[in-house]
Motif scaffolding. Structure first.
Motif, PDB file in Angstrom:
ATOM      1  N   ASP A 203      55.359  38.528  36.653  1.00 58.36           N
ATOM      2  CA  ASP A 203      55.609  37.377  35.728  1.00 58.36           C
ATOM      3  C   ASP A 203      55.480  36.060  36.277  1.00 58.36           C
ATOM      4  O   ASP A 203      56.042  34.985  35.511  1.00 58.36           O
ATOM      5  N   TYR A 204      54.976  35.913  37.450  1.00 57.29           N
ATOM      6  CA  TYR A 204      55.116  34.491  38.233  1.00 57.29           C
ATOM      7  C   TYR A 204      53.646  34.366  38.628  1.00 57.29           C
ATOM      8  O   TYR A 204      52.940  35.156  38.729  1.00 57.29           O
ATOM      9  N   PRO A 238      55.673  45.232  45.346  1.00 50.86           N
ATOM     10  CA  PRO A 238      56.931  44.238  45.566  1.00 50.86           C
ATOM     11  C   PRO A 238      58.094  44.537  44.525  1.00 50.86           C
ATOM     12  O   PRO A 238      59.076  44.139  44.922  1.00 50.86           O
ATOM     13  N   ASP A 239      57.891  45.100  43.488  1.00 50.43           N
ATOM     14  CA  ASP A 239      58.956  45.106  42.570  1.00 50.43           C
ATOM     15  C   ASP A 239      59.882  46.229  42.984  1.00 50.43           C
ATOM     16  O   ASP A 239      60.905  46.276  42.645  1.00 50.43           O
ATOM     17  N   LEU A 272      49.433  50.495  39.590  1.00 48.09           N
ATOM     18  CA  LEU A 272      50.222  49.030  40.631  1.00 48.09           C
ATOM     19  C   LEU A 272      49.552  47.750  40.238  1.00 48.09           C
ATOM     20  O   LEU A 272      50.262  46.890  40.302  1.00 48.09           O
ATOM     21  N   GLU A 273      48.379  48.008  40.195  1.00 52.07           N
ATOM     22  CA  GLU A 273      47.427  46.652  39.770  1.00 52.07           C
ATOM     23  C   GLU A 273      46.918  46.572  38.369  1.00 52.07           C
ATOM     24  O   GLU A 273      46.238  47.707  38.025  1.00 52.07           O
ATOM     25  N   HIS A 277      45.887  41.881  39.611  1.00 50.05           N
ATOM     26  CA  HIS A 277      47.096  41.309  40.072  1.00 50.05           C
ATOM     27  C   HIS A 277      48.154  42.431  39.867  1.00 50.05           C
ATOM     28  O   HIS A 277      47.897  43.389  39.649  1.00 50.05           O
ATOM     29  N   TRP A 278      49.415  42.055  40.666  1.00 51.88           N
ATOM     30  CA  TRP A 278      50.482  43.221  40.615  1.00 51.88           C
ATOM     31  C   TRP A 278      50.922  43.310  39.201  1.00 51.88           C
ATOM     32  O   TRP A 278      51.115  42.501  38.168  1.00 51.88           O
ATOM     33  N   ALA A 279      50.851  44.594  38.606  1.00 52.17           N
ATOM     34  CA  ALA A 279      51.131  45.189  37.284  1.00 52.17           C
ATOM     35  C   ALA A 279      52.526  44.967  36.943  1.00 52.17           C
ATOM     36  O   ALA A 279      53.524  45.307  38.022  1.00 52.17           O
TER      37      ALA A 279
END
Length: 347
Positions: A203-204, A238-239, A272-273, A277-279
């Motif tokens: 979200d960033y 990373p989440d 995951l992606e 990008h990271w999902a």
């Protein structure tokens, strides 16, 4: 000067009875720049609208000449108004009630922190327009830069917030936590704020379109004292650490009535992606409507796990999975494209 709270208004919980659901229709803009993306997004938004229409009326705000009855069907109301984007949760009003009348909050909107891809000349006026169409007796303008996806209430005095949203320099530079809380409580009729430190990684920037940490993709009240929370089981994402921290924080909190929060963990989809990008795919970004739960689906093995969790939480409601991958590609989910209008009186 009066405030909604001093006038006896509050924001009901999402599970309270609705009069209708409001949505906005995708149009040509930086979010849906490619014609194929626009067509896919319209089909996805229409799927959400039709799923909700099984349970309650739906009104869709469309740009002039942009509506598509072949997708929306004949039983969904369409109104026309200039739009910049299509996220009614954020550009629409936050509805309130005092048990007898409908009112609304018109937050200041600046394109999710004046992000480079965002446009908001028209969207900044949608809340007042929808409030008027809904028949609100009063619309309260707030100086706080805020969006509907950045708050979640239990209807009994508690609100979830995120430090990177309401306290972020992109939205409210110079505001203190105490000032934000005072403005939120005055406009929602809440008494206690529970702050999450941040939102999900996707979200960033530089992860495409995002809100800089909206809470409605991370945690939401399911009923007073009970919160559903996103958890990422895979340490490669990373989440994993982000959600561990958030769950730990939530389990240590009490609500406005002094109840220790019960946290129901909902595992993320296995992917995951997405789009490089990271999902940030999340089942938390669901929508409650009269007799139903419209749940984000991702054609993922964990879709049915999440559906089972929500069926247990809401045994009196029908859980409907709607593919939300196209909506997430645009920067949000099913909760982000919807806004509930509570039924008055709310009992």
């Amino acid at each position: 000067m009066s405030t909604p709270a001093s006038d006896g208004f509050r924001m009901p919980a999402e599970w309270a009875p609705h009069e209708r659901t409001w949505m906005a229709w995708p149009g040509p803009n930086p979010t849906f720049e490619d014609p194929d993306d626009l067509a896919d997004s319209r089909a996805a938004w229409a799927s959400v609208a039709r799923a909700i229409r099984r349970f309650e009326p739906v009104t869709v705000v469309c740009g002039p000449g942009q509506a598509d009855r072949s997708l929306l069907g004949e039983d969904i109301e369409i109104v026309e108004r200039e739009l910049d984007d299509a996220w009614m949760r954020d550009i629409g009003p936050t509805f309130l009630t005092n048990g007898r009348e409908l009112a609304a909050v018109d937050w200041t909107f600046n394109g999710w922190g004046a992000q480079s891809w965002a446009r908001w000349e028209h969207d900044a006026k949608i809340a007042a327009y929808v409030s008027d169409l809904a028949g609100a007796t009063k619309t309260y303008a707030s100086k706080l830069v805020n969006e509907g996806g950045a708050i979640h209430v239990d209807g009994e005095g508690t609100v979830l917030l995120t430090e990177t949203v309401q306290l972020g320099p992109e939205r409210n530079p110079g505001w203190t936590k105490a000032q934000v809380e005072a403005e939120i409580h005055a406009h929602l009729g809440t008494r206690k704020a529970i702050w999450l430190p941040r939102g999900l990684t996707g979200d960033y920037p530089p992860n495409g379109f995002g809100t800089l940490g909206h809470v409605d993709i991370v945690a939401a009240f399911a009923r007073p004292g009970v919160v559903v929370a996103h958890v990422q089981p895979d340490p490669a994402h990373p989440d994993h650490e982000v959600t561990q921290e958030i769950v730990g924080l939530l389990t240590s909190q009490t609500d406005a009535r002094g109840r220790r929060l019960e946290v129901v963990e909902v595992p993320a989809p296995t992917v995951l992606e997405a789009d490089g990008h990271w999902a940030d795919y999340s089942y938390i970004n669901h929508y409650l409507c009269n007799g139903g739960v419209v749940l984000c689906g991702f054609d993922d093995p964990r879709d049915e796990i999440a559906a089972g969790i929500f069926r247990r939480l809401f045994p009196e409601r029908t859980v409907t999975l709607v593919d939300a991958r196209t909506i997430f590609a645009g920067g949000g989910g099913i909760h982000c494209v919807t806004q509930q209008q509570p039924k008055v009186p709310v009992r």
